[in-house]
Every structure is written in structure tokens, then in C-alpha cells.
Design an enzyme around this catalytic site. Sequence first.
Site, mmCIF file in Angstrom:
data_model
loop_
_atom_site.group_PDB
_atom_site.id
_atom_site.type_symbol
_atom_site.label_atom_id
_atom_site.label_comp_id
_atom_site.label_asym_id
_atom_site.label_seq_id
_atom_site.Cartn_x
_atom_site.Cartn_y
_atom_site.Cartn_z
ATOM 1 N N GLU A 147 0.450 5.713 7.450
ATOM 2 C CA GLU A 147 1.880 6.011 7.250
ATOM 3 C C GLU A 147 2.301 7.207 8.103
ATOM 4 O O GLU A 147 3.392 7.226 8.669
ATOM 5 C CB GLU A 147 2.192 6.264 5.773
ATOM 6 C CG GLU A 147 1.746 5.150 4.818
ATOM 7 C CD GLU A 147 2.165 3.753 5.235
ATOM 8 O OE1 GLU A 147 3.207 3.589 5.889
ATOM 9 O OE2 GLU A 147 1.421 2.801 4.897
ATOM 10 N N GLY A 187 0.812 -1.220 0.000
ATOM 11 C CA GLY A 187 0.000 0.000 0.000
ATOM 12 C C GLY A 187 0.842 1.264 0.000
ATOM 13 O O GLY A 187 0.682 2.130 -0.855
HETATM 14 N N1 TRP Z 1 5.442 -0.634 6.485
HETATM 15 C C1 TRP Z 1 4.528 -0.666 5.384
HETATM 16 C C2 TRP Z 1 3.150 -0.374 5.970
HETATM 17 O O1 TRP Z 1 2.981 0.512 6.688
HETATM 18 C C3 TRP Z 1 4.509 -2.000 4.729
HETATM 19 C C4 TRP Z 1 5.246 -2.122 3.465
HETATM 20 C C5 TRP Z 1 5.254 -1.260 2.435
HETATM 21 C C6 TRP Z 1 6.051 -3.197 3.052
HETATM 22 N N2 TRP Z 1 5.997 -1.780 1.417
HETATM 23 C C7 TRP Z 1 6.493 -2.936 1.773
HETATM 24 C C8 TRP Z 1 6.421 -4.363 3.650
HETATM 25 C C9 TRP Z 1 7.280 -3.823 1.088
HETATM 26 C C10 TRP Z 1 7.219 -5.243 2.982
HETATM 27 C C11 TRP Z 1 7.657 -4.985 1.706
HETATM 28 O O2 TRP Z 1 2.188 -1.036 5.800
HETATM 29 ZN ZN ZN Z 2 2.345 -0.062 8.519
#
Ligand code: TRP
Ligand code: ZN
Length: 868
Positions: free
Chosen positions: A296, A259
Site C-alpha cells: 500500500e 487486504g
Molecule cells: N487497491 C487495493 C490493493 O492494493 C485493492 C483493494 C482493496 C480493492 N479493497 C478493495 C479492490 C475493494 C476492490 C475492492 O490491493
Molecule cells: Zn494494490
Amino acid sequence: MSMQAKKRADYQPPVFTITDVKMDVRLHPTTTRVETTSQVKRLASEGNALALDGDKIQLDSVVINDQPHSDYQVVDGQLLISNVPEQFTLTIVNTIDPQNNRALEGLYLSAGTYCTQCEAEGFRRITYYLDRPDVLATFEVTLHGDKQQYPTLLANGNPIARGDNDDGTHWVTWQDPHPKPSYLFAMVAGDFDLLEDTYTTSSGKPVKLELYVDKGKRERGHFALASLKRAMKWDEDTFGLEYDLDIYMIVAVDFFNMGAMENKGLNVFNSKFVLADQDSATDEDFFNVESVIAHEYFHNWTGNRVTCRDWFQLSLKEGLTVFRDQQFSADMTSPLSNRIKHVRVMREHQFAEDASAMSHPIRPEEVIEMNNFYTVTVYDKGAEVIRMFHTLLGPQGFRKGMDEYFRRHDGQAVTCDDFVAAMQTATDLDLSHFALWYSQSGTPVITVSSVFDDSTGKMTVTLSQRTAPTADQRTKAALFMPVTFDCIDSQGNHYSDDDGLVKDGMVILDKSELTLTFSDVEEPLIPVILGNFSAPAKVHNDLNAAQLLNVFQYAHDSFNRWDALQSLYSWCINCYEQGTPEAVDDTIWQGLEAVLTGEADNHELLGECLVIPSFETLCQTRSQVDVAALNSARDAFCQAFSVRLAEPLKAIFNSISTSAYTYSQQAVNARRCRNQVLVHLARLDDQQGAIKTQFAQADNMTDTLGALKAAQAGQRQVFETLMEEFEQRWNQDPLVLDKWFGLHATTERDDILSQLTLLQQHPQFTIGNPNRVRAVVGSFAFFNTAGFHNLDGSGYKFVTDYLMELDKVNPQVAARIVTPLTQWHNFSPAHQQLMKTQLNRLLGVKELSSDLFEKVSKSLAYQSNSEQ
Ligand code: TRP
Ligand code: ZN
């Protein structure tokens, strides 16, 4: 790539750390040069060599304290540098190839834009580094790129210098003063439309807000920017948390695996969670944009300022941040439909995961490929666990615990246990038993059984809980659960238990069994539990149809009311499955009619109550599912629903006028209810005109798509005609076309596989774009019940063939789409056999990714377990 599992119990603190990093990056499509200068410090005496992670990069040179250093080797994706001082400056030069990076991890080119994705272990595709979340460093990044093609050069933090080189390139230096783990690193280069705004924090600090979107898409960015400001305000009001840099940037890209990503000061988003206007986005899209923007943003405190010690602790930031975005969305829109939306996700997807070979606690014990653990369990069940803290401690207690969490851990990389310990300071409840939620996997089932004694006027209600063994864990203990409890009679009177165990409508179930007693009772009372889904559990409460209708009528909790109807529908569908549709008798239809007429003006509740449980949800209360039988039973019930309730449905449809579009909660509820009614009416031959009229007259995407969804459930010819028109209108707009792809891919038809092939030949389709792949192949595998589960095995084979290709391009996305195949356990033996055949084909693929390997091998291993 390693196929070896890492265990949570094996965590070791880092032997070296890096405190400050300077990077110089010269962008080039196939040979980007990265020079990284790190301040390295030894923390522990064991082990001589400095071991840095790296993947798919070409090493050019290693320099220590300005001296070329040759005492190193590359082993198993690690750069081992020997004979290093206690503290030193390390300079590494390496080259990477963003253009051929189709896995979309590390630095890649997305339709002409350079961007990075480093979580979880993507930074190691940019340079050799201590790529683990408990190594926190400040970063200063200088980015060089062609001035014409890439006028915008971004990285984390604040811009501190810029200039031109004499070869047509320019450069910008960015400095991020907050020490951060490498997974929060980001760079972007491109040519964008920019939306700008400012937000003044509660302490009076101005923050520049910048939203970067594809050229020509500027007008679709306003809602996201407004959402960001609402999120910033909400976090100040609710948790006293302010933003901590002078600038907050969001970049929307078309090629993205998930996302969005919370990189410090520089979020990168899948464009579908940024771009929204009334013509191209549905109400649901607007909702999702606001909630992902908020998610985010909230990570800046829950994730960035306080981050994870290791990846087993992922739910520390994700569960907490999902809970925070859910609370925000509930405050911005409405609590009930939000709650129902999230409970649907739990029931359709998380319960299925718990029952599958991939079952894991919200804090996993064992991981082969970290990308596989961004799951509904870690995220959504994780959020349910946080919600239980909130329920148990109350809003003020929860806030107190959060304050303590930040007071203790700001700037640190910590564990879930640290979070629980901080929460413990805010309550007299002993949370040690509650903490079992972090280590025990599986879905608890709460069974309600009651005994009524006519002669004494006494009634007892016993709640018992049991969690079945899961693929990863044999023995289960009783969990600590807050369970709402309401007890009503057929007239709608509410009763209290003799001993006052139920306090404020809530009882704590912390043993395998709990009995409540009621006196002076004249008829068997109806126990109503788990209002607002107060714990992530299944409920067995054997109520008959009349009692369920009573619950709908009289329960205090709106979620319980909605849920009673869901149970009633499930019961009815079961009658159709058992070949006794007549058991759904007139009294039930009259009861449902009363619901429709009685709630005709309550568009929010009615809209939700008109949704018949999905096939996936029904699967969770059944075992050894015969897909065709359940699917046609569901279909027959839906048909009867439309026919029997045609008049009240039409009356509701006509009572809700389509006024000019606004995105307000009241308007959203009305559209949602009306479109839901239309899906039912679509099954009636004489209602096809209503669908066409709505499609022709809609001034917004919600109603356009509502008409298409109705047509999908109605006559084929109408559907085809409208879909063609839609395609002509939106051919050049991939985000909108994804809706069209998804509708085609989920349509039940005999020639569905040739349809899918046609979709893949569409000029807008490309295997390199995850949104397209999810819209076509993902939609089919997850939601085209009849097509995917066809007993000739063709659906399973189609998906498998595709995954073999996709795995070479983008393993992360391939491993998501394989999920329905790995959940063979839920289906009848004939399905199981066919599904396992395809899984075996996948396992036989040479150079299968670790992503697919982990899920496929676990799924097949489960086979031998359950056959023992
Ligand atoms: N931390 C991201 C979130 O808030 C998750 C995420 C985004 C992610 N891109 C990614 C996890 C690629 C693993 C690989 O949801
Ligand atoms: Zn997250």
C-alpha cells in the site's frame, strides 16, 4: 446494476472533468448527509448532459452556481444534468445509510467505526460523481461526528481546521493538495488506540506516521509501524522515491473485503494485515503484514501519483506494485522462499484461472463487474510480467525505465502502453513483441526435447512453446520469454551451447521453437530451464527420477533444485494414481533420504523441499481429475514418505531446537522446517506425543499452529483435544479464531457439513464479516478437497446454498468464493455435472448480483463452447 459488458476498446475520454471538490459530511448511522461542491469544466463538445455516477444514494438537491437546478433525471444509476454552462460550481446534497451497508463499499460502519472503501467504483455510493480514474480533483473534506463516540475524524491529506458544534458533535477539515481520482478518497471516524512515530525522508522532510487500531490492540501495532518505515527507506534506496505529504495514516478495521487500500495519505487495512505479535500471529502473518504495508505504501507512487486511465489498466498499478512489494520482501527476508511462495500462488491459482471460463489477459478486454477483476492474473501474473522487464533490462535498466515513467507521467492517469513505452527508452531490445503479454491470456507451455547422438557426441535441445486456446481467446501467438538455461551431466558438469545462444545463463525464446546444440558430449545431458521461474509458464521436461535427483544435486539455481523435487513428488504421486506404487523404488527413497541428510542444516531449502505439492497444484498438470483418486494417491504417497523417511525426519526434528521466539530469518526458517517435518511425523502413531509437547510448550503462534496442523494430519483424537484447548484460550480473539475456523473447515471427515454448520453457529461467526466467511466457507470451498468435491454433490450444494445468502449481503466476497465451482472444467465428468447443476441454481436466483452473474454465466457458457 448493469449486466452489460464494458469493452476496453470503447474507452472515451471524459466529456466533463472536475478539478476541485469540497465535501461536508454529517455522520449518522442511517442518514448521513453529504454535501458536495464541485468545480466542473466541459472538456469536449459532444453530449449536452453531465452524467454523474451514483448507486444506493438518495438525492436531495442539485444547485448550479448557487441557483437551484431542476433540469435533471436519474436513469440507470446515473444522474443526468442538462443545460449546464461550460464551467460551473455544482452542489449536490444527498443522504446515505452506512449502517445497512453490508457490501462494505462506499461508507459503512465496521464494528462501530465509520470507514470508506471506494476502489473500484465505491465513491458513487457516497455521492453522485464522475466516478472514473481519469478525473483527478483536489479534495477538501469536513467531517462532522459525535465527539464522544468518534473522537477521531480522518480524511485524506492534512488537517487544516477543527472545532465543536453546539449539538455534541465536532468537526475536522482535511485538505489533500494532490489531485486524485475518487477511488483514492477515504474517510474514517472512530475511537482508537493510536501509535505514533516519525520518519525523516532522504531529503530531510519529517513525516508523521499514525497507526490507528482498535482500543486495547495497541501493542499489536508496533511491527506494522516498523515495517512501514522499512518500506519508506527501501523505496528511497531502490527507486529514489520519497513520500509527499506531511502525514501518513493507517487505520485497521475488522470488516474489509480485501487486504488493504492505498487511499492517499490514509490507508485502510483489514486488521489481519496490521495486528501482529508473537502470541497471536504466525511468522507467515508477520510476513504478510510487512508485505501488505509495503504494497500500500508503494502505491503512493505506482498507483496514486501515476494512476490508471481506466480500469482495464488495473495491472499498470497492481502488477507493478506487487512486483515492488515482492522485491522488498525478498530484500527484507530471503529471495528463495519468497520466490517459491509466489510461484505456488501462480501454479495453484493463476494457472487455474487461465484454464477457466474467467481466463483474461493481465489487461482485460471486457468487464461486467470490475470487482471481479482484482484477480491473480491482474495482480500476480501482472507482477511476473513486470519481473520479466526487470530480468530483460537488468536492475539498472529497469530503474532507468521507472525514472522515465515518473518523469513522463507524474500526476497523470495512464495506460499499460505508456508504461511499456517508458521502459522502451531504457533498452535496445525491441519490446513490441514482448508487449503481447498484455493482450494474450493463457499459460504458455514450454516443452523441452533433446536428441543425443552417441556416435557424433552431439546433442540438441529444442525448446518449443505453445499456448492452448482459452475461454476468451482462440488463437495464440508465440510469446517473448526470458528462459534461464542450464545443462548438466550426471556428474554435475555444466555445458555451454555451441553457438552461445545462452548468455549469462539465459536464452530468449521468442518464436515457437528454438534449438541449442552441444558438442563433445559423452552422455545425454540434462537440460534445466526456467530457473527462478523466469517466465510465467508451465514446463514439460521429461526427466526421469534419477535425472530429477541429479538436478537437485547439481543445478546452479536453487529454485530449479526445489522444483526438481516438486516434479519428482508429482511423478511419484502419479505412480500411486496408476496403481504402480512399486515404481517408486528404493533408489528413489535413498535419493530422498540423501536430500534430507545432505541438506539437514539448510533449513530454508529443506523446509521448502519437504512440502509435497498441494492437490490444487497437482491438478494443474492433470486433466479430467478424479478427485478421490488423486487425493488418495497423494495421501498414500505422503504416508509412504513419512514411514520410509521416519528416521531422517526424526533426526531433523530433534536437531532443530525451539529457542525463545524471535522474528528473524534464521529463526523463521528453522521453525518452518521443523513444523514441516512435524506434519510428516504426525502420520506415525508413535509421534503423537511430539505434537502434544510442541503444543504445550510453544511460546509463539507459529509453533502452536504448527502443532495443530500436524495434528490435523495425524490422529483425530489428538486434533480434537488440542483444538478445544485452543478455542478456550482464544475465544475472544476473532483474528486468531479465524485460524481455528480454517483448520476445522479444511479437515477431512465424513460429517464435515454438520461441522461447518456448527462453526456458523459459533458466537464469533457472522455472515457480515468477510474474514469469518472466508475462514469457514472459503477455506472449505478452496481447500477441503474431499469434502467440497464429495461425489454425492453435498459439498457443492452446501457452498451454493451459502452463496445465495451471502450474495444478498456481500456480492464481492460471494463472487470470490464461487471461484472453485466455476473451475469445473478441470475435473472428471461426474464432478462437472454436479458442479454445473449448482451453477445453474445460482444463475436462476432472482436479483443475482452482477458479481456472481458475470462469473457464473461465463462459467456455464464455457460449457457450451467446449461441447461444440
Ligand atoms: N487497491 C487495493 C490493493 O492494493 C485493492 C483493494 C482493496 C480493492 N479493497 C478493495 C479492490 C475493494 C476492490 C475492492 O490491493
Ligand atoms: Zn494494490
